[in-house]
Scaffold this motif. Sequence first.
Motif, PDB file in Angstrom:
ATOM      1  N   SER A 286       0.828  -1.196   0.000  1.00 51.75           N
ATOM      2  CA  SER A 286       0.000   0.000   0.000  1.00 51.75           C
ATOM      3  C   SER A 286       0.873   1.261   0.000  1.00 51.75           C
ATOM      4  O   SER A 286       0.611   2.216  -0.742  1.00 51.75           O
ATOM      5  N   LYS A 291      -3.326  -0.994  -4.081  1.00 45.43           N
ATOM      6  CA  LYS A 291      -4.387  -1.224  -3.102  1.00 45.43           C
ATOM      7  C   LYS A 291      -4.275  -2.653  -2.575  1.00 45.43           C
ATOM      8  O   LYS A 291      -4.294  -3.614  -3.350  1.00 45.43           O
ATOM      9  N   PRO A 317      -2.628   3.604   4.217  1.00 41.58           N
ATOM     10  CA  PRO A 317      -3.922   2.945   4.010  1.00 41.58           C
ATOM     11  C   PRO A 317      -3.765   1.434   4.165  1.00 41.58           C
ATOM     12  O   PRO A 317      -2.815   0.854   3.648  1.00 41.58           O
ATOM     13  N   TYR A 377      -8.113   4.584   1.888  1.00 39.69           N
ATOM     14  CA  TYR A 377      -7.217   5.245   0.933  1.00 39.69           C
ATOM     15  C   TYR A 377      -7.420   6.756   0.906  1.00 39.69           C
ATOM     16  O   TYR A 377      -6.487   7.501   0.653  1.00 39.69           O
ATOM     17  N   LEU A 411      -6.717   5.673  -5.905  1.00 40.35           N
ATOM     18  CA  LEU A 411      -5.767   5.501  -4.795  1.00 40.35           C
ATOM     19  C   LEU A 411      -5.999   6.491  -3.656  1.00 40.35           C
ATOM     20  O   LEU A 411      -5.280   6.476  -2.667  1.00 40.35           O
TER      21      LEU A 411
END
Lengths: 631, 312
Positions: A286, A291, A317, A377, A411
């Motif tokens: 991350s 992700k 995140p 995120y 993102l």
Amino acid sequence: MTDHELIWRIAGGSGDGIASTSQNFAKALMRAGLHVFTHRHYPSRIRGGHTYTEVRVSADPVKSRGDGYNFLLALGDSFARNPSEGAYYGNEEIKPLSENLDELNEGGVIVYDSGLLDASEIEDFDERVEENDWHVYDIDLRTIAREHGREVMRNTAGVAVTCAIAGIEPDVIKSLMSDAMPDKILEPNLTVFDDAYEMVQEEYDVEAPDVSAPTGEHDEEQVLLSGSDAIAYGAIDEGCRFIAGYPMTPWTEVFTIMTQNLPELGGISEQVEDEIAAAALAIGASHAGVKAMSGSSGGGFSLMSEPLGLAEITETPLVLVEAMRAGPSTGMPTKPEQSDLEHVLYTSQGDSHRIVFAPGNAAEAYYQTRKAFQIAYEYQIPSIVLYDQKLGGELSNVPASVFDEEPNADLGSVLTEAELEDAPHDDSGKYQRFQHDTENGVSPRSLPGQKGGRYLATGNEHMPAGHISESPENRVAQMNRRMQKVDNIRAELDADGEFNTVHGDEDADLGLITFGSQQGTVEEAADVLNEKGHSVKVLGVSEMMPFPKQQVAEFLDSVDEALVVEMTASAQFRGLISKELGGYGDQMSSLLKYNGNPFEPADIVEGFETALLEGEELPDNRTKFVPKVGE
Amino acid sequence: MSAFSAIGEETEQDQNEFTPGLEPQPTWCPGCGDFGVLKALKGAAAELGLSPDEMMVTTGIGCSGKLNSYFNSYGFHTIHGRSLPIARAAKLANPGLTVVAAGGDGDGYGIGGNHFMHTARENHDITYIVFNNEIFGLTKGQTSPTSPMGHKSKTQPHGSAKTPLRPLSMSLNAGASYVARTAAVNPNQAKDIIVEAIQHDGFSHVDFLTQCPTWNKDARQYVPYIDINDSDDYEFDNTNRSEASEMMFETENALHEGTVLTGRYYVDEDRPSYQQEKQRIGEMPEEPLAERYFDDSYEWERTFDNFLDKHK
């Protein structure tokens, strides 16, 4: 349970194909236009041991396993241990029949494989059959299976017998078998099916079925899936392309689904040495701009405490899922419980600030997993989806349209190289990634490899460019900014108003409050109570942190008192409400269940009427009533 | 166009480029071996023409963990023992990054030992520098996994009953494809080894002897040292696993008898890196995953089209 329902329980030994047979059965009936809901009961053992799956079938939508069941298909346990005097496990061979009698409703059907099971070994079997008005079919399924195929096809013979007795069209099952089975085994299975079906037609009076399957029709196309499927699909639709994990029941399901699907999506799955590494890998991926997610169950999640705190202070995140099972320690690995609630809310160093969602069903699991990614995120914070063995493993039909959503691979708060050119830097070119003053507490991040974006991420308290600092002013500024994000997320969730569910009449006098996977069961219990003349409504909470204080307080203010229903032994959820609201202890009683089986609606009806309203003792220890403060 | 233009950019760097303006001077004790690692890393990065923005240096906790506070690149100062799993994932997410992980002997061989073993086994294309001073420094002088048997400290008042861990042997057996030992007092060799380690396509483990003048006063300054690759007294083929293993064993014994042996112990250039293996079996994309999130033309797959059929 209504008269129009079939609750079919297929019982046998672990490794005998109970899960796959029941899944095909459920899907076939869903295709026939019915609503289905399954409940799995299985031991932490690969071969042998009492296991069953229930399939509840109804013309109307169903939200729980229902109360008891009305059709038993008892197959043999191929891997039963030999009975031995003094051994605690008794006679395992007969358990597919003997262990399932207590919960079989009056007037129910028993089909058992007389090739493997001898009912005379069960104490008072005939008396119990008569007492309960059960209808017994002793059929040598094994021999039928052997005649045309292999012994293992006795499952198919059992399903055929079920169809013949419960009035299910054979084609409903056979067309699914044709889809699900490879040619080599399909033919003998179809022959076994026909043979068994015809035998019942010939030898029994099927004109008057004792328990029959309903018929129905769906308004729109349905899919049959589990909470684990829904979580994995939510992650995929948010652009999650990296998962790291270590196997542990029941989290393994999400890990497996992701791992099997990621290669074709150009993603990466890593099975690693332990859960510390798993969470750390998710953080690393991350941090570098992918992700990512990880997850585990109680014991494995304990190991993630340390990286979880790192993600909080480095504002990386991170999405984790936690599949609860009965604890402490190894507890009961294959049995549901909700007792990791406090663990997940608070574990790790320092003041926790994270997001925790506890979805109530498969559709919610999909939406809330997606929201967990969006928040993680955008706000650079850990988000956790908290569920359990029940939600993870149970299958239900969900409208296919639930998933007809656009993917979102955004993102979140990340700068591009062009944006970095205008961003604040220190003298040696480090980007000030942790700025004190930001609009909503979020200081946008850069990604390694971006020109002009370098900075230090550290688990120590740090200055804007990341360097370690113990300055009191900086500490307070950074801490306040990180905590401010949680307030802003709370405001966003309040504005959305999507995830907590109120069920029942707004003006009801009494409340039921629950969280996560028990929601559907509690709602069905409320429907029963209201039919019986009570005035009850339900609040199902999914937003566990930050806690929806206002909504829960308003609910409690609107009722005289409430029963908090949860699968813990120490009333953790009630404790959370009291802590967050600073009171209401004299208004909330608890109904707890921690024996390894999820609530049935009838448990809640009984707890509500007997314990809460009448103040009497509950008849057994399946559930436990804890009165409100002051009683 | 790449969203990560620092990667692979041709640059000429002075090693001073790697000194952060915010914290140019380290806080390590005078005479600490850690200065030697920092200097060697800066020299190696400059020699390789790396840009500060294409390097990611992850560290654990301890004096060594502050390496990236004093090195001007992307840095991730993680938690005790966990620099490797974070480094591994960053490399998988964006394989163009030059990833260096670092930590002390307690960090890497003690609390992070499991990660060390598995990262070596998997042969990730990263460089791992272990500051080995045979003691816990930042917590003030406790016995560490590499402390010699009999080592006395406040937590081992009667002297350690444990034989020290063998870092080189452990690394080889776990699967590292480049294993070297160097020492802070040997700056040229140290820089050369780090250059080779970064260039090596696979997991490079550098056991870096860093004297601790404050808590390990009894220990030598790791002088005089012998470079086994240059010395006629130590003939062996460092591409041969068995010979490497014997040399490592001898080196680990010799250290506690007062002889400091250093050099390249094992080099396997044939073994594919983890990334290559993973791509070979179709479980890792050819294009860096991190780039995809900046590719506006990428059609992101969705459940509704890809996965629902099997549930119908």
